[in-house]
Design a protein around this motif. Structure first.
Motif, mmCIF file in Angstrom:
data_model
loop_
_atom_site.group_PDB
_atom_site.id
_atom_site.type_symbol
_atom_site.label_atom_id
_atom_site.label_comp_id
_atom_site.label_asym_id
_atom_site.label_seq_id
_atom_site.Cartn_x
_atom_site.Cartn_y
_atom_site.Cartn_z
ATOM 1 N N GLU A 130 78.598 45.408 -7.967
ATOM 2 C CA GLU A 130 77.382 46.221 -8.014
ATOM 3 C C GLU A 130 76.211 45.481 -8.652
ATOM 4 O O GLU A 130 75.057 45.714 -8.278
ATOM 5 C CB GLU A 130 77.635 47.529 -8.757
ATOM 6 N N VAL A 131 76.477 44.605 -9.618
ATOM 7 C CA VAL A 131 75.381 43.931 -10.320
ATOM 8 C C VAL A 131 75.147 42.501 -9.859
ATOM 9 O O VAL A 131 74.113 41.925 -10.159
ATOM 10 C CB VAL A 131 75.586 43.931 -11.861
ATOM 11 N N MET A 132 76.100 41.925 -9.115
ATOM 12 C CA MET A 132 75.964 40.519 -8.750
ATOM 13 C C MET A 132 74.816 40.300 -7.784
ATOM 14 O O MET A 132 74.310 41.224 -7.169
ATOM 15 C CB MET A 132 77.272 39.976 -8.190
ATOM 16 N N ASN A 133 74.428 39.065 -7.651
ATOM 17 C CA ASN A 133 73.331 38.668 -6.787
ATOM 18 C C ASN A 133 73.832 38.640 -5.345
ATOM 19 O O ASN A 133 74.276 37.614 -4.857
ATOM 20 C CB ASN A 133 72.805 37.297 -7.223
ATOM 21 N N LEU A 134 73.766 39.782 -4.666
ATOM 22 C CA LEU A 134 74.255 39.872 -3.293
ATOM 23 C C LEU A 134 73.370 39.100 -2.325
ATOM 24 O O LEU A 134 73.827 38.678 -1.273
ATOM 25 C CB LEU A 134 74.370 41.331 -2.857
ATOM 26 N N GLU A 135 72.122 38.872 -2.684
ATOM 27 C CA GLU A 135 71.234 38.091 -1.827
ATOM 28 C C GLU A 135 71.797 36.689 -1.617
ATOM 29 O O GLU A 135 71.842 36.192 -0.504
ATOM 30 C CB GLU A 135 69.840 38.007 -2.443
ATOM 31 N N ALA A 136 72.266 36.075 -2.698
ATOM 32 C CA ALA A 136 72.847 34.737 -2.587
ATOM 33 C C ALA A 136 74.111 34.771 -1.741
ATOM 34 O O ALA A 136 74.367 33.868 -0.948
ATOM 35 C CB ALA A 136 73.151 34.167 -3.965
ATOM 36 N N VAL A 137 74.917 35.825 -1.890
ATOM 37 C CA VAL A 137 76.151 35.940 -1.124
ATOM 38 C C VAL A 137 75.845 36.116 0.356
ATOM 39 O O VAL A 137 76.424 35.454 1.201
ATOM 40 C CB VAL A 137 77.017 37.125 -1.642
ATOM 41 N N THR A 138 74.892 37.010 0.696
ATOM 42 C CA THR A 138 74.600 37.254 2.100
ATOM 43 C C THR A 138 73.945 36.044 2.745
ATOM 44 O O THR A 138 74.243 35.710 3.883
ATOM 45 C CB THR A 138 73.699 38.498 2.295
ATOM 46 N N GLU A 139 73.071 35.340 2.036
ATOM 47 C CA GLU A 139 72.448 34.153 2.602
ATOM 48 C C GLU A 139 73.486 33.065 2.825
ATOM 49 O O GLU A 139 73.464 32.359 3.825
ATOM 50 C CB GLU A 139 71.330 33.649 1.690
ATOM 51 N N GLU A 140 74.421 32.924 1.905
ATOM 52 C CA GLU A 140 75.474 31.925 2.023
ATOM 53 C C GLU A 140 76.360 32.203 3.234
ATOM 54 O O GLU A 140 76.788 31.301 3.928
ATOM 55 C CB GLU A 140 76.322 31.939 0.737
ATOM 56 N N ASN A 141 76.614 33.480 3.512
ATOM 57 C CA ASN A 141 77.467 33.853 4.639
ATOM 58 C C ASN A 141 76.698 33.984 5.942
ATOM 59 O O ASN A 141 77.287 34.263 6.982
ATOM 60 C CB ASN A 141 78.181 35.181 4.343
ATOM 61 N N GLY A 142 75.370 33.817 5.890
ATOM 62 C CA GLY A 142 74.574 33.875 7.100
ATOM 63 C C GLY A 142 74.366 35.277 7.631
ATOM 64 O O GLY A 142 74.017 35.458 8.794
ATOM 65 N N THR A 143 74.544 36.290 6.823
ATOM 66 C CA THR A 143 74.347 37.663 7.274
ATOM 67 C C THR A 143 72.965 38.137 6.854
ATOM 68 O O THR A 143 72.274 37.476 6.078
ATOM 69 C CB THR A 143 75.422 38.603 6.712
#
Length: 188
Positions: free
Chosen positions: A138-151
């Motif tokens: 819930e608090v993590m930087n999901l932007e970095a995760v989604t950009e890394e996965n290309g979504t």
């Protein structure tokens, strides 16, 4: 102020391990706080590892303003941070204090991987600690995760419904995928 002896350092290390707040306060009064960042055991563990792994929230809250913020991301010989230890041992209040500490590195702590390739989130999942894993997601930087996965980046959406449920997939170092649903409603 005098410099602490090796015996003094061993004693403060044990005081942190056992959550003896009074002894931690005495150490800082006698030697100052700057020495706390230098203290390590044979495995490279810091005073924060001891406090965090054993769930001593009151001691952590007292100590955080005194230490260098860099100690929050200090890794032991296995590459684990204090946050890894708190996650492994299911200490939610400790996890929250470490991540949300205003002078700290914040949610970036969640991205640090240990020598096994595990983030604190992966450690929480491996320990079967769903409450902690959910909070970290819930608090993590999901932007970095989604950009890394290309979504798609959430910010690119026209509207975001704060009540919608979002399913997040996170792949660990072993290629295992964990799925988690985050509910936007406050009733859960």
């Amino acid at each position: 102020m005098p410099a602490p002896t090796d015996e003094d350092k061993d004693e403060i290390f044990l005081s942190c391990r056992y959550g003896d707040l009074e002894e931690v306060q005495k150490f800082i009064s006698k030697f100052g706080a700057e020495h706390l960042s230098e203290i390590r055991d044979a495995n490279g563990n810091t005073v924060l590892h001891m406090i965090s792994g054993n769930g001593h929230t009151d001691t952590l809250k007292y100590l955080l303003p005194f230490i260098s913020p860099s100690l929050l991301s200090a890794q032991n010989s296995a590459g684990s941070t204090a946050l890894h230890w708190a996650a492994l041992n299911s200490h939610l209040s400790i996890v929250q204090e470490l991540v949300l500490f205003p002078s700290g590195v914040g949610v970036n702590l969640i991205d640090i991987k240990n020598s096994a390739g595990h983030s604190p989130l992966a450690e929480a999942e491996l320990a079967g600690w769903q409450e902690g894993a959910k909070w970290l997601v819930e608090v993590m930087n999901l932007e970095a995760v989604t950009e890394e996965n290309g979504t798609e980046n959430v910010e690119d959406s026209d509207t975001v419904d704060p009540n919608q449920e979002v399913e997040v997939e996170i792949e660990d170092a072993d290629g295992e995928v964990a799925k988690m649903t985050i509910s936007g409603s406050t009733g859960t």
